[in-house]
Design an enzyme around this catalytic site. Structure first.
Site, short mmCIF file in Angstrom:
data_model
loop_
_atom_site.label_atom_id
_atom_site.label_comp_id
_atom_site.label_asym_id
_atom_site.label_seq_id
_atom_site.Cartn_x
_atom_site.Cartn_y
_atom_site.Cartn_z
N SER A 242 7.25 -0.90 5.83
CA SER A 242 7.59 -1.64 4.82
C SER A 242 6.20 -2.30 4.40
CB SER A 242 8.71 -2.41 4.76
OG SER A 242 8.54 -3.31 5.75
N LYS A 243 6.30 -2.91 3.39
CA LYS A 243 5.32 -3.68 2.89
C LYS A 243 4.42 -4.60 3.74
CE LYS A 243 8.49 -2.69 0.51
NZ LYS A 243 9.55 -2.63 1.36
N ARG A 244 5.28 -5.14 4.56
CA ARG A 244 5.00 -6.12 5.41
C ARG A 244 3.81 -5.69 6.53
NH1 ARG A 244 7.65 -6.38 10.15
NH2 ARG A 244 9.75 -5.24 10.06
#
Length: 373
Positions: A242-244
């Site tokens: 995911s983005k993180r």
RNA sequence: GCCCCGUUCGUCUAGUGGCCUAGGACAUAGCCCUCUCAAGGCUAAAACACGGGUUCGAUUCCCGUACGGGGUACCA
């Protein structure tokens, strides 16, 4: 069957084209090319709150950049709302679905009480047909729920093999919202039937949706397609990417100086391999070697180190003339050369790129190493 | 909680009962090549989650356990 195969990639336009989505698209593209099938692109914009045109554009750009050309579409799921609704109502008329007059508040309260053990209690299933009709006629707000039958639902998953769910574990799920718009599972099934999709190849985060969808196909009297669930792509910590985790969008890698053919090759090897020891494979070789049977079940961590190594191999193979248009802007930006020199000293620049490309893992490394000249 | 899926070197993986003293690749270390750095070649270290079966024989088959992931929405 091969020549009538129809597959699709159906992203929701709520963000960028993630590598996970790109991999799903890629596998569908590969199998369609391999077996002479049709690859359909459908944008699933049923969630009007979160869907944006900018996101759709980014997804299309990402696919084009990777060379994932589609044969039909892009179609927009929201355009099919009329058909989705009609089919949900047909289910209602056939007694395979029922109106639910429970309000979101009511449902939330029950959920709050039962916590994680919450299951829909089928309260509205006991509302008589006549009462249901008259309350609907009086325009009392309601949703339509699918009435899950008894039994078990099984399918022979293309990657997981025999997979089964006890229908008792599936709630009577909503298929039409209070506002008359369809919920995901209804829209997907209706569209896949409409587009005559024969193989649904998607991420395995959808595996629990599959029995619901099969039930819908059966209730609608439509042939059930083959299903195949791809393993997730994970971040370095083993959790769903995911983005993180940093760079996860296809565009991020383009930005980082990764060549589309390298990302294409690398992503194809996440959850699949040809069975021999080849790793650097061009698109046509990949098409040639690809098969659904060799897809893995285990989630794969996205290893950027190996991606950059592979990128280096592709930079080395790429003619300097094709690399120069990518490097020149970076050199100009840094003031290493002037705009005019790109044409004026073209032969010299090509020579420089040619010397440097073998040792660079990213496009900008050619620029950085060219400082010595 | 319940349902479902998964588990081979740090990472991507080969492997479908004996060919496995478990193979390849990235990364790591060393050597060779070389005016440098890469590329290339060679070598090293590095894995079958655990416990029971089944079998003459299990990485491969079955059952548990552990761990990880996904789902359980009027999201997709």
């Amino acid at each position: 069957m091969p020549d009538s195969m129809r597959v699709r990639f159906a992203p929701s336009p709520t963000g960028y084209l993630h590598v996970g989505g790109a991999r799903t698209a890629l596998f569908n593209w590969l199998i369609a090319r391999k077996l002479g099938g049709v690859f359909v692109l459908r944008i699933e914009d049923t969630d009007r709150e979160r869907s944006t045109d900018a996101s759709t554009r980014t997804i299309l750009e990402g696919m084009e950049w990777l060379g994932l050309t589609w044969d039909e579409g892009p179609f927009y799921q929201a355009d099919g709302f009329g058909r989705h609704k009609a089919e949900a109502e047909r289910l209602l008329a056939d007694g395979k679905a029922y109106r639910c007059f429970c309000t979101v508040e009511e449902l939330a309260a029950k959920r709050g009480l039962l916590g994680d053990e919450y299951r829909y209690d089928r309260k509205c299933l006991s509302v008589s047909r006549d009462e249901s009709d008259s309350r609907a006629a009086a325009s009392e707000p309601h949703t339509i729920r699918f009435h899950v039958p008894e039994g078990t639902t099984a399918w022979d998953d293309v990657v997981h093999g025999e997979t089964r769910f006890d229908n008792a574990s599936i709630d009577d799920f909503i298929i039409l919202r209070t506002d008359g718009t369809p919920i995901y599972n209804m829209a997907v099934v209706s569209d896949d039937i409409d587009m005559r999709i024969t193989h649904v190849i998607r991420g395995d985060d959808h595996i629990a949706n599959t029995p619901k969808q099969i039930l819908l196909y059966q209730a609608l009297g439509a042939p059930v397609p083959a299903f195949g669930h791809l393993p997730m792509i994970l971040g370095p910590d083993g959790k769903k990417l995911s983005k993180r985790h940093g760079a996860t969008a296809v565009g991020d890698y383009a930005q980082l100086g990764v060549l589309p053919e390298a990302l294409f090759n690398f992503i194809a090897f996440l959850g699949w391999n040809p069975g021999d020891e080849r790793e650097v494979m061009e698109k046509d070789e990949l098409v040639q070697a690809f098969s659904l049977e060799r897809i893995n079940k285990k989630g794969a961590i996205f290893d950027t180190e190996k991606l950059f190594w592979m990128n280096g191999r592709y930079m080395e193979k790429k003619p300097a003339a094709e690399l120069l248009p990518l490097v020149a802007p970076l050199m100009i930006e840094e003031g290493l050369i002037g705009e005019a020199e790109v044409e004026g000293r073209r032969d010299w620049l090509l020579h420089v790129v040619d010397l440097l490309k073998v040792r660079a893992r990213k496009v900008e490394e050619i620029r950085d190493q060219s400082r010595v000249f």
